[in-house]
Design a protein around this motif. Sequence first.
Motif, PDB file in Angstrom:
ATOM      1  N   SER A  30      36.852  53.496  90.310  1.00  0.00           N
ATOM      2  CA  SER A  30      36.659  55.261  89.882  1.00  0.00           C
ATOM      3  C   SER A  30      37.737  56.156  88.968  1.00  0.00           C
ATOM      4  N   ALA A  79      30.238  58.301  87.591  1.00  0.00           N
ATOM      5  CA  ALA A  79      29.646  57.808  89.196  1.00  0.00           C
ATOM      6  C   ALA A  79      28.626  56.637  88.859  1.00  0.00           C
ATOM      7  N   GLN A 109      28.519  61.759  91.869  1.00  0.00           N
ATOM      8  CA  GLN A 109      29.554  62.318  91.550  1.00  0.00           C
ATOM      9  C   GLN A 109      30.414  62.878  92.749  1.00  0.00           C
TER      10      GLN A 109
END
Length: 297
Positions: free
Chosen positions: A12, A26, A33
């Motif tokens: 991420s 995301a 998110q």
Amino acid sequence: MQRDLEIDLLRSFVAVATHSNFTRAATAVGRTQSAVSLQIRRLEQIVGDAVFERTRQSVEITRTGEALLVYANRILKTNDEALAHLKRPEAAGLVRIGAPDDYATCLLPPILAQFSAQYPLIRIEVTCDNGCDLLQMQQNGELDLVVSTHPIDDVSGRVVRREPLHWVASSGFADNPEAPLSLVLYQQGCVCREIALQALNQIDRSWHIAYSTRSLALIESAVRNGSGVSVMEVSTVPDDLRIIDGSAGLPSLPDVVISVHQPPGNDATHISLAAEFLIEELSRRPQMRSQSSRQTP
């Protein structure tokens, strides 16, 4: 006590660093998110320093983040190569994929990036053209997989998603019902083009083709400059163009479906892996604009 860096957190982190945007990151990693924001906070706790500077308008990587990014890319690459080798040591080769320009631009890049990360020994080659031409190339043995659009009542291949179809125009668009409607469309053979023209003909609205092209970039540019209106699947509509369904007496448009085509017998391991990956990822991605799901009034 020293804590280890976690693969999911690093993945991420790299996505946010790549996109400089939490929302797009995301989407790239298949999370919300808020989940990505929580992952970044956890990573910062492990590192002991901020990796991003956040404002309402931007996301900037810090010096600590830049140093971490070098190691994160190495760790993820090694991790993905190890898993690919252990799970599918035989998964190697070339997969030739055909897709229209809009899908190749808006839908496929994050999916194919994920696939390449998981299967680094499989090479991907993408060819862009109209769906009908791509399917002919596949029949000729020139392509292994094809992603194409179909009318809702004439479906083939393995259906992976249903896409609403919209009329789109520039922010300053104003229709003159006394003049022919200027259209910016893909070339003949495009399913969306045929649906749009058929819908206009059914209400006897006069029209003319201002631009006919295979280039998504040219279509977007011409529409932004006010050269005409176009028709796009919702996932390919850029955030700065208006959805004008119902405006100026424009007829409603049916949904279309996206299918993945794999010829019978073309089931080599690397090709089947790519097909299943495409089908799964295209099926689960939300129906939204390429940058935002918000419709401009």
